[in-house]
Design an enzyme around this catalytic site. Structure first.
Site, short mmCIF file in Angstrom:
data_model
loop_
_atom_site.label_atom_id
_atom_site.label_comp_id
_atom_site.label_asym_id
_atom_site.label_seq_id
_atom_site.Cartn_x
_atom_site.Cartn_y
_atom_site.Cartn_z
N ASP A 18 0.82 -1.21 0.00
CA ASP A 18 0.00 0.00 0.00
C ASP A 18 0.86 1.26 0.00
OD1 ASP A 18 -2.22 -1.77 0.32
OD2 ASP A 18 -1.92 -1.75 2.49
N GLU A 61 -11.07 0.74 -3.21
CA GLU A 61 -10.16 1.11 -2.12
C GLU A 61 -9.20 2.20 -2.57
OE1 GLU A 61 -9.48 -3.39 -0.31
OE2 GLU A 61 -8.21 -2.67 -1.89
C1 6LW Z 1 -5.73 -1.92 2.16
C2 6LW Z 1 -6.35 -1.88 0.85
C3 6LW Z 1 -5.60 -2.91 0.19
O1 6LW Z 1 -6.41 -1.22 3.11
O2 6LW Z 1 -5.30 -3.87 1.09
O3 6LW Z 1 -4.51 -3.64 -1.66
C4 6LW Z 1 -5.69 -3.40 2.35
N1 6LW Z 1 -5.25 -2.82 -1.01
O4 6LW Z 1 -6.26 -0.71 0.16
C5 6LW Z 1 -4.74 -3.86 3.39
O5 6LW Z 1 -3.43 -3.62 3.00
#
Ligand code: 6LW
Length: 491
Positions: free
Chosen positions: A14, A174
């Site tokens: 991230d 996300e």
């Molecule tokens: C994070 C989300 C994600 O909050 O994995 O790959 C989660 N993306 O954005 C945990 O790292």
């Protein structure tokens, strides 16, 4: 020059990046580990040095009862008017907060909380205004990328929370990040979930609050259709421009699966760098036809310095589980002494300190002396998935021990009395196995090999990767570790 991906190998997922006075700063997730949010510095986007962590105090990072892979999720770093901000979610306390500093090499502030739900928060600054967005719900209960204006001094909301984009149709929208580039606002996100279907998507608008128009070729970046390819799960990115050349790049996560037809990974999600190109119509593309390759070109004639070894001297990289009792740890003259507590390595709060394993092939060496009880080295994915090699000094005997802990399957193999409670331990890593051996006095002990697969994300689940950890377990145990070295052959 040609550089190799990942640019930050090992469990550093991230990534978020900002540029301040010609230098780049990057943060990644840290989950149940302490200190939290690793912080890196770079002059060129390729060579990154970990300069510390953002969350260094328990008052910023309460991790009591934090499950493995809970705690701190996806941070965002931004620089505005001489101040750095890092915003993130502590999923264990279910709070979104930010901290700030004017000195990137110094301490960060106490947390300032924002009353908007969701994860993966981000900040965007413009004309003295601060906007906060997360993957959450707005004031009317709509779900998506939700934005509000905040007072940056207090974290108080200055506007209702409003959903500004619901993504391109993939699951798990996300990691929203907002940028103003030229005449457009660009909202970049991840979708598909952080596994093999992961991807980066985006939308743009001439107005900050929308309406956002999705890029017609979304996802702009994914390796989801590259079956049998080493780099998988690419997504969750942040854009950055090199001020000297004007080139754009995305720092994003991805993972390296083992071999072509072995879809598992144990090193966790890592940080990759992929070129971005803007076209005249203001839309951008990323990578090779929207996929990520192991090598790219970046302008400049510098070299990529790869990590070849780690030791206790890399003090910015050593991490603990949850909120450690620091009285149980002392480091002096190149040796680390750990005092055990009530807990074992399979519990939530062991005496444990570790460093991420950054590549498949490595050789770890350490002298372990157990003054009392059990002291050893763990290849640690989480409390339920780890392999340990240790010295046990109890009941008037000294023994070496290998432990496999894979979920409910636990197996321990002891040697007979070795006469002295110390040994030189070696662990060799390769794609498929870890090999464990020890030398004590004039005797060699070969414990054979254990599969990397059983400490992989596909078995253990969660968001982390393997860490090489020193531990002393249970009350009255004490171990001293010296001459620790972790050498990589191919990085
Ligand atoms: C994070 C989300 C994600 O909050 O994995 O790959 C989660 N993306 O954005 C945990 O790292």
């Amino acid at each position: 020059m040609i550089y190799k991906n990942p640019v930050i190998p090992g469990f550093y997922p991230d990534p978020s990046v900002c540029c301040a006075d010609g230098r780049f700063y990057l943060v990644t997730s840290s989950f149940q580990y302490f200190p939290g949010v690793p912080l890196f510095e770079s002059d060129d986007l390729v060579n990154w040095t970990q300069i510390g962590h953002v969350l260094t105090r328990e008052s910023q990072l309460p991790l009591l009862n934090a499950l493995s892979s809970a705690g701190i999720f996806a941070p965002t770093i931004r620089y505005y008017n001489g101040t750095f901000y890092m915003v993130t979610t502590n999923t264990t306390t279910a709070k979104n907060f930010y901290v700030f500093t004017n000195d990137i090499h110094g301490e960060w502030s106490e947390p300032i909380f924002v009353e908007q739900d969701g994860i993966d928060p981000s900040l965007y600054f413009e004309n003295g205004h601060a906007y906060f967005m997360s993957n959450g719900s707005d004031d009317e209960g709509n779900h998506g990328v939700t934005q509000c204006e905040i007072d940056i001094n207090t974290g108080k909301k200055l506007s209702p929370s409003k959903t500004i984009w619901t993504g391109s149709g993939g699951r798990y929208l996300e990691s929203p990040h907002l940028y103003k580039i030229g005449e457009y606002y660009y909202l970049m996100c991840a979708e598909g979930g952080t596994e093999y279907g992961h991807m980066v998507t985006y939308a743009r608008s001439k107005e900050l609050w929308g309406k956002y128009e999705g890029y017609s070729n979304n996802p702009v970046l994914t390796n989801r259709n590259k079956g049998g390819y080493e780099i998988q799960g690419v997504g969750h990115g942040d854009l950055v421009q090199k001020p000297d050349t004007g080139e754009w790049f995305m720092l994003h996560l991805g993972f390296r699966q083992i071999g072509m037809w072995e879809p598992f990974h144990h090193l966790g999600r890592e940080t990759f760098l992929t070129p971005v190109h803007f076209s005249n119509d203001g839309w951008f593309t990323c990578g090779n036809d929207g996929t990520v390759e192991p090598e790219y070109e970046i302008s400049g004639s510098f070299t990529q310095k790869r990590i070849s070894s780690c030791s206790f001297a890399d003090k910015n990289e050593w991490i603990f589980l949850r909120n450690p009792v620091m009285d149980n740890y002392s480091l002096s003259d190149g040796s680390f002494t750990l005092r055990g507590c009530d807990n074992s390595i399979s519990d939530f709060y062991p005496t444990f300190t570790g460093i991420r394993i950054k590549d498949f092939e490595f050789e770890l060496k350490c002298h372990v002396s157990a003054e009392s009880g059990e002291a050893g080295i763990s290849i640690y994915m989480d409390e339920k998935h780890h392999y340990d090699i240790a010295v046990r000094n109890s009941g008037g005997k000294s023994q070496l021990l290998l432990r496999l802990n894979i979920g409910d399957a636990v197996y321990e193999k002891f040697t007979e009395d070795i006469g002295s409670p110390e040994a030189d331990i070696t662990i060799n890593g390769s794609n498929f196995v870890f090999c464990f051996s020890a030398v004590s006095g004039s005797r060699n002990f070969d414990f054979g090999s254990l599969q990397t697969r059983y400490v992989s994300t596909e078995v253990a689940c969660g968001f982390t990767g393997v860490v090489a950890g020193l531990y002393a377990q249970k009350e009255n145990s004490e171990g001293t570790f010296s001459g620790f070295s972790l050498n990589y052959k191919n990085l």
